[in-house]
Design a protein around this motif. Sequence first.
Motif, PDB file in Angstrom:
ATOM      1  N   GLY A  86       0.496 -16.762   3.852  1.00  0.00           N
ATOM      2  CA  GLY A  86      -0.322 -17.936   4.154  1.00  0.00           C
ATOM      3  C   GLY A  86      -0.491 -18.210   5.634  1.00  0.00           C
ATOM      4  N   ASN A  87      -0.503 -17.138   6.446  1.00  0.00           N
ATOM      5  CA  ASN A  87      -0.583 -17.342   7.908  1.00  0.00           C
ATOM      6  C   ASN A  87      -1.918 -17.956   8.321  1.00  0.00           C
ATOM      7  N   GLU A  88      -1.880 -18.682   9.438  1.00  0.00           N
ATOM      8  CA  GLU A  88      -3.052 -19.447   9.888  1.00  0.00           C
ATOM      9  C   GLU A  88      -4.195 -18.554  10.371  1.00  0.00           C
ATOM     10  N   TYR A  89      -3.900 -17.275  10.607  1.00  0.00           N
ATOM     11  CA  TYR A  89      -4.952 -16.358  11.086  1.00  0.00           C
ATOM     12  C   TYR A  89      -5.682 -15.675   9.928  1.00  0.00           C
ATOM     13  N   HIS A  90      -5.230 -15.938   8.720  1.00  0.00           N
ATOM     14  CA  HIS A  90      -5.791 -15.305   7.517  1.00  0.00           C
ATOM     15  C   HIS A  90      -5.690 -13.777   7.581  1.00  0.00           C
ATOM     16  N   HIS A  91      -4.638 -13.302   8.203  1.00  0.00           N
ATOM     17  CA  HIS A  91      -4.358 -11.865   8.180  1.00  0.00           C
ATOM     18  C   HIS A  91      -3.695 -11.527   6.850  1.00  0.00           C
ATOM     19  N   PRO A  92      -3.928 -10.370   6.273  1.00  0.00           N
ATOM     20  CA  PRO A  92      -4.847  -9.338   6.730  1.00  0.00           C
ATOM     21  C   PRO A  92      -6.286  -9.669   6.344  1.00  0.00           C
ATOM     22  N   HIS A  93      -7.226  -9.118   7.093  1.00  0.00           N
ATOM     23  CA  HIS A  93      -8.635  -9.397   6.818  1.00  0.00           C
ATOM     24  C   HIS A  93      -9.103  -8.559   5.618  1.00  0.00           C
ATOM     25  N   PRO A  94      -9.907  -9.177   4.726  1.00  0.00           N
ATOM     26  CA  PRO A  94     -10.379  -8.415   3.547  1.00  0.00           C
ATOM     27  C   PRO A  94     -11.076  -7.111   3.914  1.00  0.00           C
ATOM     28  N   SER A  95     -11.788  -7.080   5.047  1.00  0.00           N
ATOM     29  CA  SER A  95     -12.513  -5.847   5.405  1.00  0.00           C
ATOM     30  C   SER A  95     -11.527  -4.719   5.755  1.00  0.00           C
ATOM     31  N   THR A  96     -10.366  -5.098   6.314  1.00  0.00           N
ATOM     32  CA  THR A  96      -9.347  -4.078   6.622  1.00  0.00           C
ATOM     33  C   THR A  96      -8.790  -3.504   5.319  1.00  0.00           C
ATOM     34  N   LEU A  97      -8.503  -4.409   4.381  1.00  0.00           N
ATOM     35  CA  LEU A  97      -7.956  -3.951   3.091  1.00  0.00           C
ATOM     36  C   LEU A  97      -8.971  -3.051   2.366  1.00  0.00           C
ATOM     37  N   LYS A  98     -10.235  -3.416   2.508  1.00  0.00           N
ATOM     38  CA  LYS A  98     -11.300  -2.626   1.866  1.00  0.00           C
ATOM     39  C   LYS A  98     -11.330  -1.206   2.447  1.00  0.00           C
ATOM     40  N   LYS A  99     -11.155  -1.117   3.767  1.00  0.00           N
ATOM     41  CA  LYS A  99     -11.164   0.217   4.400  1.00  0.00           C
ATOM     42  C   LYS A  99     -10.005   1.073   3.882  1.00  0.00           C
ATOM     43  N   TYR A 100      -8.820   0.456   3.783  1.00  0.00           N
ATOM     44  CA  TYR A 100      -7.669   1.217   3.259  1.00  0.00           C
ATOM     45  C   TYR A 100      -7.923   1.632   1.808  1.00  0.00           C
ATOM     46  N   GLY A 101      -8.543   0.713   1.056  1.00  0.00           N
ATOM     47  CA  GLY A 101      -8.860   1.017  -0.341  1.00  0.00           C
ATOM     48  C   GLY A 101      -9.809   2.206  -0.434  1.00  0.00           C
ATOM     49  N   ALA A 102     -10.827   2.215   0.427  1.00  0.00           N
ATOM     50  CA  ALA A 102     -11.827   3.294   0.408  1.00  0.00           C
ATOM     51  C   ALA A 102     -11.181   4.636   0.778  1.00  0.00           C
ATOM     52  N   MET A 103     -10.131   4.578   1.628  1.00  0.00           N
ATOM     53  CA  MET A 103      -9.457   5.819   2.047  1.00  0.00           C
ATOM     54  C   MET A 103      -8.340   6.220   1.096  1.00  0.00           C
ATOM     55  N   LYS A 104      -8.151   5.400   0.052  1.00  0.00           N
ATOM     56  CA  LYS A 104      -7.070   5.608  -0.924  1.00  0.00           C
ATOM     57  C   LYS A 104      -5.683   5.562  -0.258  1.00  0.00           C
ATOM     58  N   SER A 105      -5.575   4.778   0.800  1.00  0.00           N
ATOM     59  CA  SER A 105      -4.258   4.577   1.431  1.00  0.00           C
ATOM     60  C   SER A 105      -3.526   3.522   0.619  1.00  0.00           C
ATOM     61  N   LYS A 106      -2.282   3.797   0.304  1.00  0.00           N
ATOM     62  CA  LYS A 106      -1.476   2.819  -0.434  1.00  0.00           C
ATOM     63  C   LYS A 106      -1.034   1.739   0.556  1.00  0.00           C
ATOM     64  N   VAL A 107      -1.295   0.482   0.195  1.00  0.00           N
ATOM     65  CA  VAL A 107      -0.998  -0.608   1.121  1.00  0.00           C
ATOM     66  C   VAL A 107       0.280  -1.345   0.712  1.00  0.00           C
ATOM     67  N   TYR A 108       1.162  -1.545   1.684  1.00  0.00           N
ATOM     68  CA  TYR A 108       2.341  -2.399   1.506  1.00  0.00           C
ATOM     69  C   TYR A 108       2.242  -3.520   2.519  1.00  0.00           C
ATOM     70  N   ARG A 109       2.608  -4.741   2.120  1.00  0.00           N
ATOM     71  CA  ARG A 109       2.537  -5.894   3.029  1.00  0.00           C
ATOM     72  C   ARG A 109       3.816  -6.701   2.920  1.00  0.00           C
ATOM     73  N   THR A 110       4.316  -7.073   4.079  1.00  0.00           N
ATOM     74  CA  THR A 110       5.602  -7.773   4.082  1.00  0.00           C
ATOM     75  C   THR A 110       5.509  -9.164   3.453  1.00  0.00           C
ATOM     76  N   ASP A 111       4.308  -9.794   3.479  1.00  0.00           N
ATOM     77  CA  ASP A 111       4.204 -11.132   2.880  1.00  0.00           C
ATOM     78  C   ASP A 111       4.386 -11.085   1.367  1.00  0.00           C
ATOM     79  N   ARG A 112       4.011  -9.984   0.737  1.00  0.00           N
ATOM     80  CA  ARG A 112       4.141  -9.875  -0.721  1.00  0.00           C
ATOM     81  C   ARG A 112       5.318  -8.990  -1.138  1.00  0.00           C
ATOM     82  N   ASP A 113       5.568  -7.960  -0.348  1.00  0.00           N
ATOM     83  CA  ASP A 113       6.570  -6.966  -0.740  1.00  0.00           C
ATOM     84  C   ASP A 113       7.930  -7.183  -0.087  1.00  0.00           C
ATOM     85  N   GLY A 114       7.997  -8.114   0.883  1.00  0.00           N
ATOM     86  CA  GLY A 114       9.240  -8.277   1.643  1.00  0.00           C
ATOM     87  C   GLY A 114       9.420  -7.095   2.583  1.00  0.00           C
ATOM     88  N   THR A 115      10.655  -6.850   2.972  1.00  0.00           N
ATOM     89  CA  THR A 115      10.922  -5.726   3.877  1.00  0.00           C
ATOM     90  C   THR A 115      10.566  -4.407   3.194  1.00  0.00           C
TER      91      THR A 115
END
Length: 298
Positions: free
Chosen positions: A250-279
């Motif tokens: 819930g950061n005030e900058y709204h990171h990560p940006h949806p367009s960044t996530l979309k790019k990783y999705g298009a490249m089939k990169s598996k995404v991990y995020r500390t806000d949801r996954d912890g360390t």
Amino acid sequence: MILSRSFHKALLAGIMALLCAAVFILPGCSVQTQAPEKAIGITVHVIDVGQGDAILISSSRENVLVDTGDVPDRDKLVSYIKKQGISTIDKVIITHPHADHLGGMPAVLEHFTVKQLYDSGQTTTTGLYRRYLTTVKDKKIPFSILTGGQTLELGDGAVLHILSPGKPYFDGPDALNNNSIVAKLVYGNFSMLLTGDAEQEAEQKLVKLYGEDLHSTVLKSGHHGSNTSSSSSFLKQVRPEVAVISVGAGNEYHHPHPSTLKKYGAMKSKVYRTDRDGTITIYSDGQSYQVRKEKNNQ
Ligand SMILES: [Zn+2]
């Protein structure tokens, strides 16, 4: 009957532990196994420090901390590193002097012996930065500035190749971010690109300088997944199998940006995020790698 039930319970627990050890990479595994012995590989911990970066690299010889998170998460950072049994940090690298990377430094210097400190050589006027300089001087911590072209040996053949910053340095309002230390960790077939908060301007310079040498198994997503980083031409060279985003819930900058996530999705990169996954812990023996997340959220 009681014996038999206990026996079944023990058997089941044993089977679960074995299964979970075998499927270390899979989410949903509830048995908390320790990361494999660091003596046989390298472990990168992208520590959940909310909205900030703190990445611990452990080889059999050295513990290297890249950034220290922000001020409010100092205790979390210290307790995580202590939990790894670490009392001496061989190298601390501050990618740039913004609070979400430098904020934990006073606590790190208070609780651990730091053998060598590196930063980008970029200065700022904040009280946090001034206190950092004073403390480093008072404690006589050996200090150097990192620039592109240097290499740091971490033992067992693990090398941190410094790619950026370099002359001419960026100026303007985003200069501190763009002059972040960018480093590629290479260990056998495994590699991880650490980007600090380098933005598109720095990414374009890296593409020009290094081209496909930027290719890395894992990418620490630049600038917390902001759309000011992860430009398409940069990602085309990095082609990460895994992208790790260090970001606060819930950061005030709204990171990560949806367009960044979309790019990783298009490249089939598996995404991990500390806000949801912890360390997020990445272990490699130099051949293959495994990713473990702290929280089971699926
Ligand atoms: Zn940042």
